[in-house]
Each structure stands twice: as C-alpha cells, then as structure tokens.
Design a protein around this motif. Structure first.
Motif, short mmCIF file in Angstrom:
data_model
loop_
_atom_site.label_atom_id
_atom_site.label_comp_id
_atom_site.label_asym_id
_atom_site.label_seq_id
_atom_site.Cartn_x
_atom_site.Cartn_y
_atom_site.Cartn_z
N LEU A 35 47.88 70.97 21.53
CA LEU A 35 48.93 71.46 20.34
C LEU A 35 49.98 72.38 20.86
O LEU A 35 50.92 72.43 20.58
CB LEU A 35 48.41 71.80 19.15
CG LEU A 35 47.97 70.74 17.98
CD1 LEU A 35 47.40 71.62 17.04
CD2 LEU A 35 49.22 70.04 17.60
N ALA A 36 49.52 73.27 21.81
CA ALA A 36 50.41 74.16 22.34
C ALA A 36 51.59 73.66 23.19
O ALA A 36 52.71 74.17 22.91
CB ALA A 36 49.47 75.24 23.44
N PHE B 251 40.31 70.69 17.21
CA PHE B 251 39.17 71.59 17.71
C PHE B 251 39.89 72.76 18.69
O PHE B 251 41.14 72.44 19.24
CB PHE B 251 38.31 70.92 18.40
CG PHE B 251 38.49 70.33 19.46
CD1 PHE B 251 38.87 68.95 19.58
CD2 PHE B 251 37.96 70.71 21.04
CE1 PHE B 251 39.33 68.35 20.78
CE2 PHE B 251 38.40 70.13 21.96
CZ PHE B 251 38.94 69.00 21.92
N ARG B 252 39.32 73.77 18.59
CA ARG B 252 39.68 74.92 19.42
C ARG B 252 38.97 74.97 20.79
O ARG B 252 37.79 74.75 20.80
CB ARG B 252 39.41 76.12 18.78
CG ARG B 252 40.59 76.52 17.84
CD ARG B 252 40.22 78.04 17.15
NE ARG B 252 41.38 77.94 16.36
CZ ARG B 252 42.61 78.59 16.47
NH1 ARG B 252 43.15 78.66 17.91
NH2 ARG B 252 43.40 78.63 15.66
N ARG C 30 33.29 76.69 29.12
CA ARG C 30 33.27 76.67 27.85
C ARG C 30 34.21 75.57 27.33
O ARG C 30 33.49 74.65 26.18
CB ARG C 30 33.65 78.03 27.15
CG ARG C 30 32.57 79.06 27.68
CD ARG C 30 31.55 78.77 26.41
NE ARG C 30 32.05 79.08 24.97
CZ ARG C 30 32.55 80.14 24.32
NH1 ARG C 30 32.23 81.23 24.98
NH2 ARG C 30 33.00 79.74 23.21
N GLU C 31 35.31 75.27 27.80
CA GLU C 31 36.25 74.25 27.30
C GLU C 31 35.38 72.81 27.48
O GLU C 31 35.59 72.18 26.63
CB GLU C 31 37.61 74.36 27.87
CG GLU C 31 38.27 73.27 27.29
CD GLU C 31 39.88 73.26 27.89
OE1 GLU C 31 40.11 74.15 28.68
OE2 GLU C 31 40.36 72.09 27.63
N LEU C 32 35.01 72.70 28.66
CA LEU C 32 34.36 71.33 28.97
C LEU C 32 33.23 71.18 27.92
O LEU C 32 33.10 69.86 27.53
CB LEU C 32 33.78 71.30 30.34
CG LEU C 32 33.64 70.15 31.08
CD1 LEU C 32 34.69 69.33 31.11
CD2 LEU C 32 32.93 70.26 32.26
N GLU C 33 32.52 72.13 27.50
CA GLU C 33 31.39 71.92 26.70
C GLU C 33 31.78 71.62 25.28
O GLU C 33 31.12 70.83 24.71
CB GLU C 33 30.59 73.28 26.56
CG GLU C 33 29.48 73.47 27.48
CD GLU C 33 28.59 74.97 27.40
OE1 GLU C 33 28.02 75.27 28.55
OE2 GLU C 33 28.40 75.43 26.48
#
Lengths: 135, 135
Positions: free
Chosen positions: A35-36, A109-110, B13-16
C-alpha cells in the motif's frame, strides 16, 4: 555462533520454501501489493497467467498498470477499505491487458512497517477453450 | 554487521507474516505434515475447526491420530504417491474425532532436508446448521 547462523539460515530457507509452496499451491490467482507504493511485491503463477504477462514484468510493477477500476489509482485504497470492513467483500476491476473482469477480494496485513494487501482475483466465468481451438 | 543482522531479522519477520497470512487466508483447511516422522508441522484455522481440536493439541501430533484411512499409518505414503503422480488426485480419509469423510489432496515438497506434504482437506458436503439450531 557459526552453527547458530547456519541454523538461522536453514530456518529462513525452510520458511521461504513453505511460503512459496503455499503461494503456488493455491489455485486462486494471488497478488501481494504494497500500500506504501502500490507495487506488486509478489504473485503466483495463476496470477501471472491470468494477467497475461511474465513474472519478471510484473514483480515491482505498479498494480494500477495491470488492474483498472472506475477511477485510476484509487482502487488500492478502495480494496484496503473493503478488506478492513468486510472479509468477504470484493471489488470489480478489469485486467488491463485482457479487458477481462475480475472480482478482487483482499486481506490487509502489516509486515516490516508496510501495509500489504493479499489480493485474490476471482474470475466469474471459467476459462474455456475457444471454439476454434477445439475443432 | 549489527545493521545487517537487524535487516535479516526484519526480512525473516516479514516472511513469517506473509507465510502466516497465506496459510490463514486460504479458505481450504490446510495441514503441513512431515514425511520423516508423520507429525503435523503447521495447520490453519480452517483445519483446526474441521478437525475439532485446538491448535496446541494438533501441532506436533501424529497426523494419523487425526485422520484415518483403510489401513492405519499408511496414508501418508499413499498421499505422497498421489502428490507425486497426479496433482489433482485425492485420497478419501476420515477425520477420527468427527468421523467425517474428507478428500485429501497433497503437494509434496522438500524443505531443510525433510519431505513435507501440504495437505488440503476437501469436504464434500457444506456444513449446515442442524435443524435444532434453527428453531
């Protein structure tokens, strides 16, 4: 410490594999869009086939180059809104290259400080071979 | 080096997060099972609901505790065979707790030296409220 790094590396590789398998094993065409900046972060083979371009062309490209709504560029905000309000809701968009209509539903989601949209492209009619392909 | 480690951590973390969203956003009940030990490595909310147990009970449990075929314990090998031969094939199994029949299809993949099966549990009949729930 070297061993711990290797374990981390292995774990990361395994996670990547599972992620890729989940993305590709899903029969629905899926896009992940930031979205950024509105760009396509990832997509599966069903999505590249439906959009009618190569993966290399689509990765990192603005989603609004490939999908169009009534007013250009606003559909991502509209999708984020749909995703927030109604998990089963969808937005009618058109694939730019094929002019095909798709009902796009999304999960917001973030991750790593960015807001991402997991978009499913729903095709109303099942693709059939054209008459001139059959006979 | 510290910065690089932090970047790696962020990427992991992003991949998770993406992995988890893909798993949960899929409406099909999904299980990931290790062929090495037959245990459930991961599953989504649709799968826990269908099996009728909590996530904590199911994670790490033998898949053969929850699903049964004609001959106990052999269904994983049969599934791996189905996955290898025919991507659209499925195996009829029964959920042990509910005695409900499911058609299980699977994708076989390798990760971190183990062979894993991504299993989709297909339910023939749509779940409906029972007559005495309606009124």
């Amino acid at each position: 410490a070297q061993l711990a790094l290797e374990r981390d590396y292995e774990a990361q590789r395994e996670l990547e594999t599972r992620y890729r398998v989940l993305l590709e094993a899903n029969p629905a065409p899926l896009l992940i869009v930031s979205l950024a900046n509105g760009r396509i972060v990832d997509l599966n083979g069903a999505a590249t086939a439906l959009i009618g371009a190569t993966r290399a062309e689509l990765l990192g490209a603005p989603a609004s180059n490939e999908l169009e709504g009534r007013r250009r560029g606003e559909f991502l905000e509209a999708l984020a809104k749909v995703a927030g309000n109604d998990p089963l809701g969808s937005l009618d968009l058109t694939i730019r290259r094929s002019k095909r209509k798709v009902a796009v539903s999304a999960t917001l989601f973030r991750a790593a400080g960015d807001r991402l949209l997991l978009c499913r492209l729903g095709v109303a009619e099942v693709a059939r071979p054209r008459a001139d392909d059959i006979g």
